[in-house]
Design an enzyme around this catalytic site. Sequence first.
Site, PDB file in Angstrom:
ATOM      1  N   ILE A  39       1.006  -1.072   0.070  1.00 10.03           N
ATOM      2  CA  ILE A  39       0.224  -0.030  -0.045  1.00 10.03           C
ATOM      3  C   ILE A  39       0.960   1.358   0.019  1.00 10.03           C
ATOM      4  O   ILE A  39       0.796   2.225  -0.469  1.00 10.03           O
ATOM      5  CB  ILE A  39      -0.942   0.046   1.454  1.00 10.03           C
ATOM      6  CG1 ILE A  39      -1.665  -1.342   1.252  1.00 10.03           C
ATOM      7  CG2 ILE A  39      -1.971   1.201   1.173  1.00 10.03           C
ATOM      8  CD1 ILE A  39      -2.541  -1.520   2.455  1.00 10.03           C
TER       9      ILE A  39
ATOM     10  N   TYR B 255      -1.191  -7.884  17.086  1.00  7.26           N
ATOM     11  CA  TYR B 255      -1.466  -7.070  15.841  1.00  7.26           C
ATOM     12  C   TYR B 255      -2.706  -5.894  16.236  1.00  7.26           C
ATOM     13  O   TYR B 255      -2.533  -4.759  16.119  1.00  7.26           O
ATOM     14  CB  TYR B 255      -1.622  -7.946  14.759  1.00  7.26           C
ATOM     15  CG  TYR B 255      -2.020  -7.061  13.228  1.00  7.26           C
ATOM     16  CD1 TYR B 255      -1.080  -6.422  12.850  1.00  7.26           C
ATOM     17  CD2 TYR B 255      -3.189  -6.694  13.110  1.00  7.26           C
ATOM     18  CE1 TYR B 255      -1.053  -5.650  11.805  1.00  7.26           C
ATOM     19  CE2 TYR B 255      -3.504  -5.997  11.899  1.00  7.26           C
ATOM     20  CZ  TYR B 255      -2.347  -5.433  11.221  1.00  7.26           C
ATOM     21  OH  TYR B 255      -2.575  -4.677   9.849  1.00  7.26           O
TER      22      TYR B 255
ATOM     23  N   LYS C 233      -2.627  -1.928  16.763  1.00  2.00           N
ATOM     24  CA  LYS C 233      -3.494  -1.039  16.015  1.00  2.00           C
ATOM     25  C   LYS C 233      -4.393  -0.107  16.816  1.00  2.00           C
ATOM     26  O   LYS C 233      -4.577   1.237  16.421  1.00  2.00           O
ATOM     27  CB  LYS C 233      -3.954  -1.891  14.666  1.00  2.00           C
ATOM     28  CG  LYS C 233      -3.344  -2.371  13.670  1.00  2.00           C
ATOM     29  CD  LYS C 233      -2.656  -1.159  13.029  1.00  2.00           C
ATOM     30  CE  LYS C 233      -1.710  -1.745  11.628  1.00  2.00           C
ATOM     31  NZ  LYS C 233      -0.847  -0.478  10.991  1.00  2.00           N
TER      32      LYS C 233
ATOM     33  N   THR D 165      -1.180  -7.807  -0.319  1.00  2.00           N
ATOM     34  CA  THR D 165       0.201  -7.351  -0.107  1.00  2.00           C
ATOM     35  C   THR D 165       0.912  -8.489   0.416  1.00  2.00           C
ATOM     36  O   THR D 165       0.497  -9.422   0.831  1.00  2.00           O
ATOM     37  CB  THR D 165      -0.069  -6.156   0.918  1.00  2.00           C
ATOM     38  OG1 THR D 165      -0.133  -6.549   2.078  1.00  2.00           O
ATOM     39  CG2 THR D 165      -0.645  -4.987   0.475  1.00  2.00           C
TER      40      THR D 165
END
Length: 333
Positions: free
Chosen positions: A68, A235, A239, A272
Site C-alpha cells: 500500500i 497485531y 493498531k 500485499t
Amino acid sequence: MSSVVVRNALQIDNLLRMGFLWTLIIMVSYMMVLYHLLRGSSIVFPRRSMASVGRWRACIVTGASSGIGKVVAKALALEGYHVILAGHMSGELHEAVAEIKSECIGVSLHSVELDLCSVASILAFVDAVESWILTTYPHHDLQLLVNNAGILAASQRFTPEGYDSMMATNYLGPFLLTKLLLPLLEKSSEPARIVNVVSFTHRCVRSLKINEELFLKGTVQKSLNRDWYRMARIYEASKMCLLLFSYELERRLGNLGSRVTVMVADPGIVKTSILQELPQLLVNITHLGLKILGLLQSPDAGARAIIDAALAPMVDFSFLMKSLADTSLEVME
Ligand SMILES: NC(=O)c1ccc[n+]([C@@H]2O[C@H](COP(=O)([O-])OP(=O)(O)OC[C@H]3O[C@@H](n4cnc5c(N)ncnc54)[C@H](OP(=O)(O)O)[C@@H]3O)[C@@H](O)[C@H]2O)c1
Ligand SMILES: *[C@@H]1O[C@H](CO)[C@@H](O)[C@H](O)[C@H]1NC(C)=O
C-alpha cells in the site's frame, strides 16, 4: 521458513481470530459504511486545492518499498509532493524509487532508510530529513507524514531496546517518529497533516491493559502455552494503540491551536505481503477465500483511503480551541 514460525502461526487462537473474527469484523465495517450510505452520506471525499499549497512541499511515507505504501508514495508524488520514501531495506526502497520515476515523468522523490524497530535508526532518519530540508533550496516544507509501515509478525522477536518487534513497528516506532517530526510539521508554511494507517482488526480488542508488559513482552493476555506467540491479538492491540494515540494527539494539537491535523485511515483487506510470515499454503487459501467473499482488494484500491485522508481539506477548529489551550505537549514525553 523455519518450523517455529509455522507452529506459532497455526496456534488455534491465532487461526480463529484471523480466519473467522477478522473476516466477520471487516463485514461489520462494510455494513456500517452501507448504513451511512443509505442514510445519505457521501462516498466522494473532498480534496483540498493543491494550487494554494506551497510549491516546495515534502511528505514522508513509511513502509513505501512495497504494498500500500508504494501506491501512496506514487500518488502523492503525482500530486506534486516531494516524497521521502522510508523503509528498512535500502535495496527495495531504491527499486521503488526507480519504478515510480520510470512510470511518472517529472516526479520528485528520494529514499531514506528507517528501521522503526530501532530508536537509533529513527533518530538518524529524523536527522537526515532535517538536514535534507535545510540543504535544499528553497527550503522544503514538511507538510505530510504517512505512518504506513506495519507488520504481522508470526514469531516473537525483540528490538535492541527489548520491545516486541510488532508493537515497535506498528506503534512505538511511529509514536517516536511522529513526536520527533512534530516541530518540522509545525514549522510548515501550510497546515500540515499526519495520517496513521490503522486496521479494522482493532475492533476485535475487547479490553486492553496498556502497560509496560504489553510493549515489552507483547503478551496481551496470559498464554496457556508460552511457546505460542499471540500474533493476532498483538497485531490488534498495536493498531488499537495507534488509533488511541491518533485521537489523543489530534485533541492535544487542537487544544494548542496547532495547524497540524491528525487523521487515521483503514485500507480494508488488501493483497500485499503483510501475510509473508505465514506458511505460503495458508496465505494462498486465505487469499482464495477472501476473493470468493469479495473482500480482497488490490493495493491501488486499498491505498485510496489513505490518499483521501492525506488530501482532505483542512478543517480549522482553532477558533473553537483557543480558549481551551491549556494542555501542554510536554505530557507526550
Ligand atoms: N494488507 C492489509 O490487508 C491491511 C489491512 C489493514 C491495515 N493494513 C496496514 O497497512 C499498512 C501497510 O501494509 P501492507 O499491507 O502494504 O504490507 P506490506 O506490503 O508488508 O508493507 C509493509 C511495509 O512496512 C515496511 N516495514 C516493515 N517493517 C519495518 C520497519 N521495522 N521499519 C520500517 N519499515 C518497515 C516494509 O518494508 P520492507 O519491505 O523493507 O520490509 C513494507 O514496505 C500496515 O500498517 C498494515 O498494518 C494492511
Ligand atoms: C501459492 O500461490 C502462488 C501463485 O499465486 C504459487 O506460485 C505458489 O506455488 C502457491 N504456493 C502454495 C504452497 O500453494
